[in-house]
Motif scaffolding. Structure first.
Motif, mmCIF file in Angstrom:
data_model
loop_
_atom_site.group_PDB
_atom_site.id
_atom_site.type_symbol
_atom_site.label_atom_id
_atom_site.label_comp_id
_atom_site.label_asym_id
_atom_site.label_seq_id
_atom_site.Cartn_x
_atom_site.Cartn_y
_atom_site.Cartn_z
ATOM 1 N N ILE A 254 1.406 -4.329 -2.874
ATOM 2 C CA ILE A 254 1.617 -4.262 -1.420
ATOM 3 C C ILE A 254 3.004 -4.781 -1.069
ATOM 4 O O ILE A 254 3.749 -4.163 -0.301
ATOM 5 C CB ILE A 254 0.528 -5.063 -0.674
ATOM 6 C CG1 ILE A 254 -0.824 -4.367 -0.829
ATOM 7 C CG2 ILE A 254 0.879 -5.240 0.790
ATOM 8 C CD1 ILE A 254 -1.991 -5.195 -0.336
ATOM 9 N N VAL A 255 3.379 -5.920 -1.632
ATOM 10 C CA VAL A 255 4.684 -6.501 -1.324
ATOM 11 C C VAL A 255 5.807 -5.621 -1.868
ATOM 12 O O VAL A 255 6.830 -5.427 -1.207
ATOM 13 C CB VAL A 255 4.775 -7.942 -1.862
ATOM 14 C CG1 VAL A 255 6.167 -8.502 -1.700
ATOM 15 C CG2 VAL A 255 3.774 -8.841 -1.148
ATOM 16 N N SER A 256 5.621 -5.054 -3.053
ATOM 17 C CA SER A 256 6.644 -4.156 -3.600
ATOM 18 C C SER A 256 6.836 -2.927 -2.710
ATOM 19 O O SER A 256 7.960 -2.478 -2.493
ATOM 20 C CB SER A 256 6.260 -3.712 -5.008
ATOM 21 O OG SER A 256 6.250 -4.815 -5.872
ATOM 22 N N ALA A 257 5.739 -2.387 -2.196
ATOM 23 C CA ALA A 257 5.840 -1.241 -1.281
ATOM 24 C C ALA A 257 6.540 -1.651 0.010
ATOM 25 O O ALA A 257 7.358 -0.895 0.543
ATOM 26 C CB ALA A 257 4.450 -0.688 -0.979
ATOM 27 N N LEU A 258 6.238 -2.828 0.516
ATOM 28 C CA LEU A 258 6.905 -3.332 1.720
ATOM 29 C C LEU A 258 8.405 -3.430 1.488
ATOM 30 O O LEU A 258 9.211 -2.994 2.315
ATOM 31 C CB LEU A 258 6.333 -4.698 2.113
ATOM 32 C CG LEU A 258 7.067 -5.447 3.218
ATOM 33 C CD1 LEU A 258 6.747 -4.810 4.559
ATOM 34 C CD2 LEU A 258 6.688 -6.906 3.213
ATOM 35 N N VAL A 259 8.791 -3.980 0.352
ATOM 36 C CA VAL A 259 10.209 -4.138 0.046
ATOM 37 C C VAL A 259 10.881 -2.777 -0.134
ATOM 38 O O VAL A 259 11.917 -2.503 0.464
ATOM 39 C CB VAL A 259 10.394 -5.012 -1.216
ATOM 40 C CG1 VAL A 259 11.834 -4.979 -1.696
ATOM 41 C CG2 VAL A 259 9.952 -6.435 -0.946
ATOM 42 N N ALA A 260 10.266 -1.908 -0.940
ATOM 43 C CA ALA A 260 10.897 -0.625 -1.260
ATOM 44 C C ALA A 260 10.933 0.323 -0.067
ATOM 45 O O ALA A 260 11.914 1.048 0.120
ATOM 46 C CB ALA A 260 10.164 0.036 -2.425
ATOM 47 N N ASP A 261 9.884 0.329 0.746
ATOM 48 C CA ASP A 261 9.772 1.336 1.803
ATOM 49 C C ASP A 261 10.270 0.877 3.166
ATOM 50 O O ASP A 261 10.610 1.707 4.010
ATOM 51 C CB ASP A 261 8.322 1.797 1.935
ATOM 52 C CG ASP A 261 7.812 2.425 0.647
ATOM 53 O OD1 ASP A 261 8.640 2.909 -0.137
ATOM 54 O OD2 ASP A 261 6.588 2.411 0.432
ATOM 55 N N ILE A 262 10.291 -0.426 3.411
ATOM 56 C CA ILE A 262 10.673 -0.899 4.744
ATOM 57 C C ILE A 262 11.949 -1.736 4.712
ATOM 58 O O ILE A 262 12.886 -1.492 5.461
ATOM 59 C CB ILE A 262 9.515 -1.686 5.384
ATOM 60 C CG1 ILE A 262 8.340 -0.733 5.605
ATOM 61 C CG2 ILE A 262 9.942 -2.349 6.682
ATOM 62 C CD1 ILE A 262 7.077 -1.377 6.086
ATOM 63 N N VAL A 263 12.000 -2.738 3.827
ATOM 64 C CA VAL A 263 13.138 -3.659 3.838
ATOM 65 C C VAL A 263 14.388 -3.030 3.234
ATOM 66 O O VAL A 263 15.469 -3.115 3.813
ATOM 67 C CB VAL A 263 12.770 -4.968 3.100
ATOM 68 C CG1 VAL A 263 13.975 -5.876 2.981
ATOM 69 C CG2 VAL A 263 11.635 -5.675 3.820
#
Length: 147
Positions: free
Chosen positions: A32-41
């Motif tokens: 979840i955190v990796s997706a947050l970083v890759a897709d949003i941040v």
């Protein structure tokens, strides 16, 4: 056969099961955190940086006969990994430090107190104590003190 019995005892202890569940939940949370970083941040970071595709930035240290033989210093990928780490660390800090500790405090608040303060010396003594172990003064009953 004793080896099998020892293995079963070890495998099904509460701590081993808890650890396995923790690892599985941690892996899911990591996704979840990796997706947050890759897709949003990281797209936002890409907009702020001078070059849009900065993760592929690098420097050829020793050009080879073909591009496959080049020695490339990939500083963009390294900086991207550092940013990923910082974002994951901040997310974990807020989730673990703030939310989990807040939930623990709520759950602890429901438990009745198992200690109280001695009115004479202000030391902490068990609720069931009739005499303070520090100053040896008699303590009022716990029900009388609660009222």
């Amino acid at each position: 056969m004793a080896l099998w019995e020892d293995f079963k005892k070890f495998s099904f202890k509460g701590n081993v099961i808890d650890l396995a569940v923790g690892v599985i939940i941690g892996a899911a949370f990591g996704k979840i955190v990796s997706a947050l970083v890759a897709d949003i941040v990281m797209p936002v970071v890409g907009l702020v940086m001078p070059a849009g595709d900065w993760r592929n930035a690098g420097m050829v240290l020793r050009p080879g006969a073909t591009p496959k033989d080049d020695l490339i210093l990939k500083w963009g990928d390294f900086l991207g990994t550092i940013v990923d780490f910082l974002v994951v660390s901040i997310a974990l800090f807020f989730i673990v430090s703030r939310l989990v500790k807040g939930l623990e405090k709520r759950l602890e608040g429901d438990k009745p107190a198992d200690t109280r303060e001695c009115p004479s010396c202000c030391e902490t003594v068990p609720v069931k104590a009739k005499r303070c172990k520090f100053c040896t003064s008699e303590l009022p009953s716990a029900t009388a003190q609660a009222a």
